[in-house]
Enzyme design. Sequence first.
Site, PDB file in Angstrom:
ATOM      1  N   ASP A  34       0.859  -1.179   0.000  1.00 30.11           N
ATOM      2  CA  ASP A  34       0.000   0.000   0.000  1.00 30.11           C
ATOM      3  C   ASP A  34       0.899   1.234   0.000  1.00 30.11           C
ATOM      4  O   ASP A  34       1.970   1.227   0.620  1.00 30.11           O
ATOM      5  CB  ASP A  34      -0.904   0.004   1.238  1.00 30.11           C
ATOM      6  CG  ASP A  34      -2.044   0.993   1.117  1.00 30.11           C
ATOM      7  OD1 ASP A  34      -3.188   0.543   0.894  1.00 30.11           O
ATOM      8  OD2 ASP A  34      -1.803   2.212   1.236  1.00 30.11           O
ATOM      9  N   SER A 150     -19.105  -8.379  -6.118  1.00 30.18           N
ATOM     10  CA  SER A 150     -19.270  -7.215  -5.249  1.00 30.18           C
ATOM     11  C   SER A 150     -20.036  -7.620  -4.000  1.00 30.18           C
ATOM     12  O   SER A 150     -20.610  -8.711  -3.928  1.00 30.18           O
ATOM     13  CB  SER A 150     -20.050  -6.108  -5.969  1.00 30.18           C
ATOM     14  OG  SER A 150     -21.406  -6.504  -6.155  1.00 30.18           O
ATOM     15  N   CYS A 151     -20.055  -6.730  -3.010  1.00 31.46           N
ATOM     16  CA  CYS A 151     -20.804  -7.024  -1.788  1.00 31.46           C
ATOM     17  C   CYS A 151     -22.287  -7.221  -2.092  1.00 31.46           C
ATOM     18  O   CYS A 151     -22.930  -8.117  -1.540  1.00 31.46           O
ATOM     19  CB  CYS A 151     -20.602  -5.916  -0.759  1.00 31.46           C
ATOM     20  SG  CYS A 151     -21.041  -4.250  -1.322  1.00 31.46           S
ATOM     21  N   THR A 152     -22.824  -6.415  -3.008  1.00 33.79           N
ATOM     22  CA  THR A 152     -24.244  -6.515  -3.335  1.00 33.79           C
ATOM     23  C   THR A 152     -24.556  -7.795  -4.101  1.00 33.79           C
ATOM     24  O   THR A 152     -25.580  -8.448  -3.855  1.00 33.79           O
ATOM     25  CB  THR A 152     -24.699  -5.284  -4.131  1.00 33.79           C
ATOM     26  OG1 THR A 152     -24.415  -4.100  -3.365  1.00 33.79           O
ATOM     27  CG2 THR A 152     -26.184  -5.334  -4.428  1.00 33.79           C
ATOM     28  N   THR A 181     -20.258   5.071   1.106  1.00 35.56           N
ATOM     29  CA  THR A 181     -18.900   4.531   1.003  1.00 35.56           C
ATOM     30  C   THR A 181     -17.908   5.651   0.711  1.00 35.56           C
ATOM     31  O   THR A 181     -18.286   6.815   0.544  1.00 35.56           O
ATOM     32  CB  THR A 181     -18.799   3.468  -0.106  1.00 35.56           C
ATOM     33  OG1 THR A 181     -19.013   4.094  -1.377  1.00 35.56           O
ATOM     34  CG2 THR A 181     -19.823   2.356   0.095  1.00 35.56           C
ATOM     35  N   ARG A 198     -23.257  12.007  -6.005  1.00 29.57           N
ATOM     36  CA  ARG A 198     -22.217  11.618  -5.049  1.00 29.57           C
ATOM     37  C   ARG A 198     -21.398  12.818  -4.589  1.00 29.57           C
ATOM     38  O   ARG A 198     -20.605  12.711  -3.649  1.00 29.57           O
ATOM     39  CB  ARG A 198     -21.312  10.544  -5.651  1.00 29.57           C
ATOM     40  CG  ARG A 198     -21.943   9.159  -5.616  1.00 29.57           C
ATOM     41  CD  ARG A 198     -21.005   8.088  -6.100  1.00 29.57           C
ATOM     42  NE  ARG A 198     -20.781   8.153  -7.538  1.00 29.57           N
ATOM     43  CZ  ARG A 198     -19.855   7.468  -8.181  1.00 29.57           C
ATOM     44  NH1 ARG A 198     -19.028   6.670  -7.503  1.00 29.57           N
ATOM     45  NH2 ARG A 198     -19.733   7.564  -9.488  1.00 29.57           N
TER      46      ARG A 198
END
Length: 336
Positions: A34, A150-152, A181, A198
Amino acid sequence: MAIKVAINGFGRIGRLAFRRIQDVEGLEVVAVNDLTDDDMLAHLLKYDTMQGRFTGEVEVIEGGFRVNGKEIKSFDEPDAGKLPWGDLDIDVVLECTGFYTDKEKAQAHIDAGAKKVLISAPAKGDVKTIVFNTNHDTLDGSETVVSGASCTTNSLAPVAKVLSDEFGLVEGFMTTIHAYTGDQNTQDAPHRKGDKRRARAAAENIIPNSTGAAKAIGKVIPEIDGKLDGGAQRVPVATGSLTELTVVLDKQDVTVDQVNSAMKQASDESFGYTEDEIVSSDIVGMTYGSLFDATQTRVMTVGDRQLVKVAAWYDNEMSYTAQLVRTLAHLAELSK
């Protein structure tokens, strides 16, 4: 011998995956990459507003971290192809940067010496998309790059599969009522991608947004490819989301009890079932990828068709991360 894991991108999903892996026998994180400095990464690993404090010991050392007595190497290399995955004998890279989201880009990790890559996002192109306990049995071990969806999609897939298998899914529409998010602004200001909605304050507004989950579901369950469409409403909670799915069924005279019974029978470690009257804060930290809420099931006859509306909760952070780690362990196991 433990499966050696490297995490590329130590953001929300990367850090929570690190936490989750600590509790999984046979998996070991040996490196993270990172661009943020190690001191900040260690602090964010230890303290988490939504998921609570990490219970282990975290210490910054030269060249990385020491977590619960184990040394973990840290890198800040922007080019994945230059990472020393071969020297570290990395079995699987968990790709969490959001930049290496197709097979060609993710190949950089393979070229650097890793054996497998699991992308923590929907992938573009010819990449298998896996929702654990829905279609993980399609993996045969030959894959080098896999997407964890994805999470969804992880919340939607088991619900859609039960409806399709048990009652016949003709077509439908899904909506995710989704926590805000990091790609939203906390104050009204120009959005980096030019999105006017957004750009508005995330914690003060219900913000209509798009989702690719309805389209991506066809990669997970081919028999319903093209049968669903959908959208999203971002709401002022930091985590904890809900997917609503309304579909036309092929089978007639379906009852609420029949739908709920089918969902309960399909429940497992990835797909939970509840009849409790819960709210979003109750599922923060949950490790089910999807939790079916039987109290919200509704059915209606429209002409000669049956319409059903169902709902499933998911922690868009931890639910998804738990599913990723299950897929990661399975992917690595196939390679032994």
